[in-house]
Write a protein that holds these residues in place. Structure first.
Motif, PDB file in Angstrom:
ATOM      1  N   GLY A 218     124.154  64.300  34.888  1.00  0.00           N
ATOM      2  CA  GLY A 218     123.934  65.586  35.529  1.00  0.00           C
ATOM      3  C   GLY A 218     123.066  66.496  34.691  1.00  0.00           C
ATOM      4  N   VAL A 219     123.206  66.397  33.386  1.00  0.00           N
ATOM      5  CA  VAL A 219     122.380  67.187  32.472  1.00  0.00           C
ATOM      6  C   VAL A 219     120.930  66.720  32.547  1.00  0.00           C
ATOM      7  CG1 VAL A 219     121.952  67.710  30.032  1.00  0.00           C
ATOM      8  CG2 VAL A 219     124.294  67.716  30.926  1.00  0.00           C
ATOM      9  N   ILE A 220     120.723  65.415  32.576  1.00  0.00           N
ATOM     10  CA  ILE A 220     119.365  64.874  32.685  1.00  0.00           C
ATOM     11  C   ILE A 220     118.689  65.370  33.962  1.00  0.00           C
ATOM     12  CG2 ILE A 220     118.003  62.770  32.948  1.00  0.00           C
ATOM     13  CD1 ILE A 220     120.106  61.335  31.224  1.00  0.00           C
ATOM     14  N   ALA A 221     119.458  65.380  35.055  1.00  0.00           N
ATOM     15  CA  ALA A 221     118.895  65.782  36.340  1.00  0.00           C
ATOM     16  C   ALA A 221     118.628  67.283  36.419  1.00  0.00           C
ATOM     17  CB  ALA A 221     119.841  65.365  37.467  1.00  0.00           C
ATOM     18  N   SER A 222     119.507  68.094  35.837  1.00  0.00           N
ATOM     19  CA  SER A 222     119.400  69.544  35.998  1.00  0.00           C
ATOM     20  C   SER A 222     118.625  70.228  34.880  1.00  0.00           C
ATOM     21  CB  SER A 222     120.802  70.165  36.086  1.00  0.00           C
ATOM     22  OG  SER A 222     121.531  69.957  34.879  1.00  0.00           O
ATOM     23  N   GLN A 223     118.430  69.538  33.732  1.00  0.00           N
ATOM     24  CA  GLN A 223     117.752  70.158  32.590  1.00  0.00           C
ATOM     25  C   GLN A 223     116.613  69.273  32.066  1.00  0.00           C
ATOM     26  OE1 GLN A 223     122.034  71.234  30.809  1.00  0.00           O
ATOM     27  NE2 GLN A 223     120.390  72.015  29.502  1.00  0.00           N
TER      28      GLN A 223
END
Length: 327
Positions: A218-223
């Motif tokens: 989720g971090v990779i996708a959102s940041q």
């Protein structure tokens, strides 16, 4: 002393808790990573303390947590956005409910891990029937099983005694066990004390013990901009290691701290690893399932799968996002 200490907890129980964890949304411009005390994680501290992350708009917080189960649980709960750990270690925690991927390779062990044996032991196959001290469930067990496989053996051919790498080295030095799977600085201590010899070390198995930065999906996708900044900062840190190692070791020793706080000790330990910069990352992650990273993941499936340590069978795409290396 603190080293890459892996957990002996049941990963299945931990995974059940992970599935229930509600992941908080990470704040843009920040990443918090957990790791053990290890020389190979020095570039993270170097990039932080030289301002290489900050100049790309990223604030990176690094937290030392000396047990894999704890930092992986913290990432699952959203308390960390990622970790630095070996590929084989993180494979045990990846599941359908807990998604994370490697975005950067930090180093591989190049002599930093080894097998201590009696002076008169001639070859690896001579270990048959002998007691071997190692940390079950850790990178030591993974690597030792790679060696066993290369020599046509399995753990059934030896007698495993479960103990940490520190305790295995101490027991070997005291003459309580004949064989120990451990790492630096214990290999150097044994050499200086003329206690047995190092039968094999990780310089003979390049690309098997590889440390990576893994981020929650989720971090990779959102940041994505933060991931790009992380990669840029690490590339610049590795450039400094190559161009001015003395300066780099001083900064990394102060940042990593613990048993590596002395720059001379850090430099000596750094001789046992290969730091990965942009070119080595490109080569390591190239080729998908048939490249270096893909083959290492297959090896992890084979070894940890045989011990029932995996939550799912993993392929390259399950554990790697190399798209940010192109930036």
């Amino acid at each position: 002393m603190s080293f890459r200490i892996a957990s002996c907890l049941r990963t299945t129980a931990l995974a059940a808790g992970m599935a229930l964890a509600a992941l908080p949304v990470a704040e843009a411009g920040t990443l918090k990573l957990g790791m053990t005390t290890w020389v190979g994680y020095g570039p993270l501290f170097l990039a932080r303390d030289m301002g290489y992350f900050e100049e790309n708009g990223l604030d990176v917080e690094l937290e030392i947590i000396e047990e894999a189960a704890l930092y992986m649980a913290a990432m699952a709960a959203g308390e960390l956005q990622g970790t630095a750990s070996t590929v084989d270690e993180i494979m045990k925690y990846r599941s359908e409910d807990f998604c994370f991927k490697s975005v950067y390779a930090l180093d591989d062990s190049h002599g930093g891990d080894g097998v201590l044996v009696p002076e008169d032991l001639d070859s690896f196959v001579d270990l048959k029937g002998m007691e071997v001290g190692l940390n079950e469930g850790s990178v030591s067990q993974f690597w030792f099983n790679v060696l066993l496989k290369e020599n046509g053996m399995t753990e059934a051919d030896v007698e495993i005694t479960n103990m940490t790498a520190d305790d295995a080295a101490a027991a070997f030095m005291a003459g309580r066990i004949p064989v120990a799977v451990t790492w630096e600085p214990h290999l150097t201590f044994a050499r200086k004390a003329n206690k047995g010899r190092v039968l094999v070390d990780s310089s003979q198995t390049p690309g098997v013990i590889v440390d990576v930065v893994a981020l929650e999906c989720g971090v990779i996708a959102s940041q994505p901009d933060d991931v790009k900044a992380l990669v840029k900062g690490l590339n610049k840190a590795n450039d400094l290691i190559r161009e001015n190692p003395q300066k780099a070791y001083e900064v990394m020793a102060a940042g990593v701290g613990g048993w590596l706080s002395d720059p001379d000790e850090f430099a000596a330990s750094a001789a046992g690893v290969n730091f990965y910069g942009r070119e080595r990352n490109a080569a390591f992650f190239a080729g998908g399932d048939e490249g270096e990273a893909g083959k290492l993941i297959k090896l992890g499936n084979e070894i940890w799968g045989s011990f029932g340590k995996l939550q799912m069978e993993l392929g390259y795409d399950d554990l790697v996002d190399a798209s940010f290396l192109e930036e």
